[in-house]
Design a protein around this motif. Sequence first.
Motif, mmCIF file in Angstrom:
data_model
loop_
_atom_site.group_PDB
_atom_site.id
_atom_site.type_symbol
_atom_site.label_atom_id
_atom_site.label_comp_id
_atom_site.label_asym_id
_atom_site.label_seq_id
_atom_site.Cartn_x
_atom_site.Cartn_y
_atom_site.Cartn_z
ATOM 1 N N ILE A 224 0.598 -1.040 0.277
ATOM 2 C CA ILE A 224 0.309 -0.408 -0.134
ATOM 3 C C ILE A 224 0.971 1.695 0.186
ATOM 4 O O ILE A 224 1.681 1.382 1.308
ATOM 5 N N ASP A 225 1.063 1.970 -0.725
ATOM 6 C CA ASP A 225 1.646 2.960 -1.021
ATOM 7 C C ASP A 225 2.192 4.213 -0.225
ATOM 8 O O ASP A 225 0.128 4.875 0.522
ATOM 9 N N GLY A 226 3.208 4.043 0.110
ATOM 10 C CA GLY A 226 3.247 5.081 1.574
ATOM 11 C C GLY A 226 2.706 4.777 3.034
ATOM 12 O O GLY A 226 3.430 5.557 3.737
ATOM 13 N N THR A 227 3.047 3.830 2.679
ATOM 14 C CA THR A 227 2.075 2.697 4.207
ATOM 15 C C THR A 227 2.483 1.589 4.879
ATOM 16 O O THR A 227 2.033 1.702 5.973
ATOM 17 N N ALA A 228 1.700 0.828 4.433
ATOM 18 C CA ALA A 228 1.872 -0.674 4.850
ATOM 19 C C ALA A 228 2.113 -1.572 3.695
ATOM 20 O O ALA A 228 2.225 -1.479 2.357
ATOM 21 N N ILE A 229 2.972 -3.027 4.068
ATOM 22 C CA ILE A 229 3.018 -3.681 3.207
ATOM 23 C C ILE A 229 2.273 -5.085 3.820
ATOM 24 O O ILE A 229 1.701 -5.245 5.196
ATOM 25 N N VAL A 230 0.946 -5.555 3.399
ATOM 26 C CA VAL A 230 0.118 -6.576 3.545
ATOM 27 C C VAL A 230 0.321 -8.091 3.366
ATOM 28 O O VAL A 230 0.038 -8.135 2.163
ATOM 29 N N VAL B 238 -0.835 -6.845 8.588
ATOM 30 C CA VAL B 238 -0.761 -5.445 8.418
ATOM 31 C C VAL B 238 0.955 -5.380 9.318
ATOM 32 O O VAL B 238 0.432 -5.489 9.544
ATOM 33 N N ASN B 239 1.678 -4.660 7.775
ATOM 34 C CA ASN B 239 3.203 -4.512 8.606
ATOM 35 C C ASN B 239 3.444 -3.290 8.361
ATOM 36 O O ASN B 239 3.646 -2.459 6.985
#
Length: 132
Positions: free
Chosen positions: A58-64, A73-74
């Motif tokens: 997720i751009d600029g936010t997290a890796i799922v 969610v990281n």
Amino acid sequence: MTAAALAVMATGLVASPALAAKERLTGEAKLAKLLEGREAGKPVSCISSWQARETRVIDGTAIVYRVGGTLYVNRPTNADMLDDDDILVTRQHIGQLCRPDTVQLHDRTSFFYSGFVGLQDFVPYRKVASAN
């Protein structure tokens, strides 16, 4: 073409960029949409990498990471470096992704190194059982 037809075309051209801009979601909004109908569980420091069937940036936010029906969610350090078009490269020694691990980011087209993120706790999100 008539003046009326040209006016309609011009209006469509002007409205299209506004519509496209309106549809763009922030990283937080994309993540919230992905997690709709799920609730957060207790964070864990590691997940099994061989069980993770899907990874989504997720751009600029997290890796799922999807493990079965659970989304982990990281929100890594340097999350602003995340780009959903990057390739994630991890080096693992024990078959797990853990809190202190780093993930290298590489451009999908050129495969040039574009940065890194440091993994944090993984928050599990499971579907909420509907009350019937």
